[in-house]
Design an enzyme around this catalytic site. Structure first.
Site, PDB file in Angstrom:
ATOM      1  N   LYS A  40       0.932  -1.039  -0.120  1.00 54.75           N
ATOM      2  CA  LYS A  40      -0.022   0.010   0.014  1.00 54.75           C
ATOM      3  C   LYS A  40       0.821   1.465  -0.020  1.00 54.75           C
ATOM      4  O   LYS A  40       2.044   1.082   0.242  1.00 54.75           O
ATOM      5  CB  LYS A  40      -0.805   0.085   1.277  1.00 54.75           C
ATOM      6  CG  LYS A  40      -0.191   0.071   2.463  1.00 54.75           C
ATOM      7  CD  LYS A  40      -1.443  -0.552   3.670  1.00 54.75           C
ATOM      8  CE  LYS A  40      -0.326  -0.286   5.060  1.00 54.75           C
ATOM      9  NZ  LYS A  40      -1.213  -0.762   6.012  1.00 54.75           N
ATOM     10  N   TYR A 260      16.820  30.541   8.151  1.00 53.47           N
ATOM     11  CA  TYR A 260      15.759  31.020   8.579  1.00 53.47           C
ATOM     12  C   TYR A 260      15.561  31.365   9.990  1.00 53.47           C
ATOM     13  O   TYR A 260      15.926  30.417  10.734  1.00 53.47           O
ATOM     14  CB  TYR A 260      14.402  30.140   7.966  1.00 53.47           C
ATOM     15  CG  TYR A 260      14.033  30.388   6.502  1.00 53.47           C
ATOM     16  CD1 TYR A 260      13.835  31.638   5.820  1.00 53.47           C
ATOM     17  CD2 TYR A 260      13.919  29.388   5.890  1.00 53.47           C
ATOM     18  CE1 TYR A 260      13.610  31.484   4.619  1.00 53.47           C
ATOM     19  CE2 TYR A 260      13.576  29.368   4.323  1.00 53.47           C
ATOM     20  CZ  TYR A 260      13.321  30.372   3.902  1.00 53.47           C
ATOM     21  OH  TYR A 260      13.188  30.381   2.579  1.00 53.47           O
TER      22      TYR A 260
HETATM   23  C1  LIG Z   1      -0.515  -1.862   6.809  1.00 51.20           C
HETATM   24  C2  LIG Z   1      -1.116  -3.003   7.033  1.00 51.20           C
HETATM   25  C3  LIG Z   1      -0.362  -4.177   7.462  1.00 51.20           C
HETATM   26  C4  LIG Z   1       1.134  -4.170   7.414  1.00 51.20           C
HETATM   27  O1  LIG Z   1       1.420  -3.813   8.490  1.00 51.20           O
HETATM   28  P1  LIG Z   1       3.070  -3.504   8.814  1.00 51.20           P
HETATM   29  O2  LIG Z   1       3.195  -3.168  10.305  1.00 51.20           O
HETATM   30  O3  LIG Z   1       3.603  -2.546   8.041  1.00 51.20           O
HETATM   31  O4  LIG Z   1       3.722  -5.115   8.523  1.00 51.20           O
HETATM   32  C5  LIG Z   1      -1.252  -5.542   7.576  1.00 51.20           C
HETATM   33  N1  LIG Z   1      -2.268  -5.469   7.766  1.00 51.20           N
HETATM   34  C6  LIG Z   1      -3.106  -4.533   7.636  1.00 51.20           C
HETATM   35  C7  LIG Z   1      -4.634  -4.456   7.906  1.00 51.20           C
HETATM   36  C8  LIG Z   1      -2.723  -2.929   7.510  1.00 51.20           C
HETATM   37  O5  LIG Z   1      -3.159  -2.175   7.417  1.00 51.20           O
END
Ligand SMILES: *Cc1c(COP(=O)(O)O)cnc(C)c1O
Length: 371
Positions: A40, A260
């Protein structure tokens, strides 16, 4: 470190390290459980287009993504993979999901009702996952909905229930009581779905032991080098390196303020270097005056405020001629990984990763060479 190039900022992404991390996680799971990959948010900011095919080549056949648009892009990249979409199927996209073989993660009885009706209408049992909330109060069937579903399996009459899943709230804290509570709750639910593959573990939960592995794990962050076992040495290989090019070296001949807000002063004799990247490249502005760049293992403090495109470094400790315009210094690299940088910035490695690389040149490497 001292490569020459033209880009003011370079984000190097080690594709071999990502493939290696996938194999490390799979080995940790043993024979009983498979390993998928969460890609994702553009593979946590590292570029799904390059990362996903590498994971598939390393043996990954199941992918999780957050949004439908991401799922459609991933389908183009990986025609043969199983793809689950965490957000489920937005109303009206059912045909699109079916056509592109996207599997929605159904998060409520309403989601289930809509998908099952669609399957009934097209007279085909399209596969989907069901997400049960066992203690995050975020996404997934509530306890009450879970009871209703288990009591009335007719609700799943027309669809294929291809996977059941839940998500842990505290997997990165190994001895947190919530872990066993959620695991037990999920195991109870899983008993009501015999023969349906189950998934519980994110990256950290892979390291909580076989009770948490179920049939398929869903790691994301660990693939990209985030330490899934905070407090213990990182079992994952580092994936990213962020380098900034020195645009100018400035010898200070009288007391001057830097940057800045004129928050810092330097005295005659100081030597400053200006790097061509800043917070717009994902380096946290909160590290103004506290972060550092590195020349090899030599720490070079950041001086004054971090700007959008520029960071000023105190290089007074170096020999004259050791730094010159065109050289690259590490901001994330062998001396400071993403987890340490995140700790310094008061955040987590996940946020550092997903902030990087909006602008810096991306160099993907494999076999030690840019590819
Ligand atoms: C993002 C996510 C994961 C992966 O989690 P990590 O901590 O990055 O390994 C797994 N399951 C769900 C539902 C997620 O939203």
């Amino acid at each position: 470190m001292t490569e020459t190039g033209t880009a003011p900022g370079i984000l190097t992404i080690d594709l071999d390290a990502i493939a290696g991390n996938f194999r490390t996680l799979r080995a940790k799971l043993g024979r009983g459980a498979a390993c998928s990959a969460v890609v994702k948010a553009d593979a946590y900011g590292l570029g799904m287009e390059r990362v996903a095919p590498v994971l598939e080549k390393a043996g990954c056949d199941t992918f999780f993504i957050a949004l439908s648009e991401e799922g459609l892009s991933l389908r183009v990249l990986l025609p043969g993979a199983l793809i689950y979409v965490f957000e489920g199927c937005p109303a009206g996209l059912e045909e699109t999901y079916a056509k592109n073989r996207l599997r929605p993660v159904l998060n409520s009885l309403e989601d289930i009702g809509r998908w099952d009706d669609f399957c009934s209408k097209v007279d085909h049992p399209h596969p989907a996952a069901i997400h049960f909330d066992t203690g995050m109060a975020r996404l997934g069937l509530t306890e009450k909905e879970t009871k209703t579903l288990i009591g009335d399996r007719g609700l799943l009459r027309h669809m294929e229930t291809a996977l059941i899943m839940s998500h842990l709230a505290c997997a990165d804290i190994a001895d947190h009581a919530k872990n066993t509570a959620q695991r037990d709750a999920f195991q109870t639910i899983a008993r009501a779905f015999p023969g349906v593959p189950a998934s519980l573990a994110n990256s950290s939960a892979v390291f909580l032991g076989p009770d948490y592995h179920a049939d398929i794990a869903r790691p994301g962050a660990a693939l990209y080098g985030v330490n899934p076992t905070p407090g213990a040495p990182n079992p994952m290989a580092q994936v990213v390196r962020l380098q900034g090019k020195i645009l100018q070296v400035r010898e200070i001949d009288r007391t001057l303020s830097v940057g800045y807000g004129a928050t810092r002063h330097v005295d005659r004799g100081a030597l400053l270097a200006t790097l061509g990247l800043g917070y717009a490249d994902g380096y946290p502005r909160v590290l103004s005056d506290t972060g550092a760049a590195y020349l090899g293992d030599i720490r070079l403090p950041i001086l004054g405020r971090i700007s959008m495109d520029l960071i000023t470094i105190d290089v007074s400790g170096l020999e004259p001629g050791q730094v010159r315009p065109g050289m690259y210094l590490d901001l994330i690299g062998p001396e400071v990984g993403i987890d340490r940088l995140a700790r310094q910035a008061g955040t987590i490695g996940y946020e550092i990763l997903t902030s990087l690389g909006r602008r810096a040149r991306h160099d993907y490497i494999s076999g030690g060479a840019v590819c």
